[in-house]
Scaffold this active site. Structure first.
Site, PDB file in Angstrom:
ATOM      1  CB  CYS A 100      -2.426  -1.500   9.353  1.00 33.25           C
ATOM      2  SG  CYS A 100      -3.519  -1.466   7.916  1.00 33.25           S
TER       3      CYS A 100
ATOM      4  CB  CYS B 115      -0.923   0.018   1.214  1.00 36.20           C
ATOM      5  SG  CYS B 115      -0.003   0.039   2.766  1.00 36.20           S
TER       6      CYS B 115
ATOM      7  CG  ASP C 226      -0.224   3.126   4.393  1.00 32.92           C
ATOM      8  OD1 ASP C 226      -0.342   3.916   3.433  1.00 32.92           O
ATOM      9  OD2 ASP C 226      -1.191   2.673   5.012  1.00 32.92           O
TER      10      ASP C 226
ATOM     11  CB  CYS D 222      -4.701   3.324   6.522  1.00 32.09           C
ATOM     12  SG  CYS D 222      -4.018   1.985   7.509  1.00 32.09           S
TER      13      CYS D 222
HETATM   14 FE1  FES Z   1      -1.299   0.206   4.414  1.00 33.70          FE
HETATM   15 FE2  FES Z   1      -2.814   0.271   6.530  1.00 33.70          FE
HETATM   16  S1  FES Z   1      -3.458   0.276   4.449  1.00 33.70           S
HETATM   17  S2  FES Z   1      -0.665   0.030   6.450  1.00 33.70           S
END
Ligand code: FES
Length: 130
Positions: free
Chosen positions: A103, A34, A36, A59
């Site tokens: 996550c 993602c 992140d 997120c």
């Molecule tokens: Fe990527 Fe939460 S959607 S860490």
């Protein structure tokens, strides 16, 4: 998707936000799926995590997981910090939705990275001092 009250609380008011000046260890981990990212800085005194701060781009679950991870870390020994799992992080948040469990893995991974960095720095320091 429904987040627990604890996730909402830590997302809305993240604890230990920022970076430590002159940290003893830094973890910088990105989730390849993602994108992140979390950066964790730690201070170690007498083999215990004395302070921890984080910055995260991600997120709500990732930010809440990083926030509560700093609280879970402070006071642990370095070895205990390495035993912190993503299940511990998720449980401390009152659970995460199934599609958000990854996550909390980001939080576990950044702890390992920061502790590994600390150990490398400490090892280098020990060699230099010999
Ligand atoms: Fe990527 Fe939460 S959607 S860490």
């Amino acid at each position: 998707m429904k987040y627990s009250d604890l996730v909402r609380d830590h997302f809305g008011s993240p604890r230990n936000l920022g970076e430590l000046a002159d940290p003893d260890g830094i973890g910088d981990v990105e989730n390849p799926v993602c994108g992140d990212r979390t950066v964790l800085t730690i201070r170690v005194r007498d083999d215990r995590i004395a302070a921890a701060r984080f910055r995260a781009v991600g997120c709500p679950a990732a930010i809440a997981a990083s926030s509560i991870t700093t609280e879970l870390l402070i006071g642990r020994t370095v070895a205990e910090a390495l035993h912190l799992t993503n299940e511990d992080v998720s449980a401390a948040l009152g659970g995460l939705p199934a599609n958000k469990l990854h996550c909390s893995v980001l939080a576990e991974d950044v702890v390992r990275a920061a502790v590994e960095d600390y150990r490398q720095r400490a090892g280098v320091a020990a060699e230099v001092g010999q």
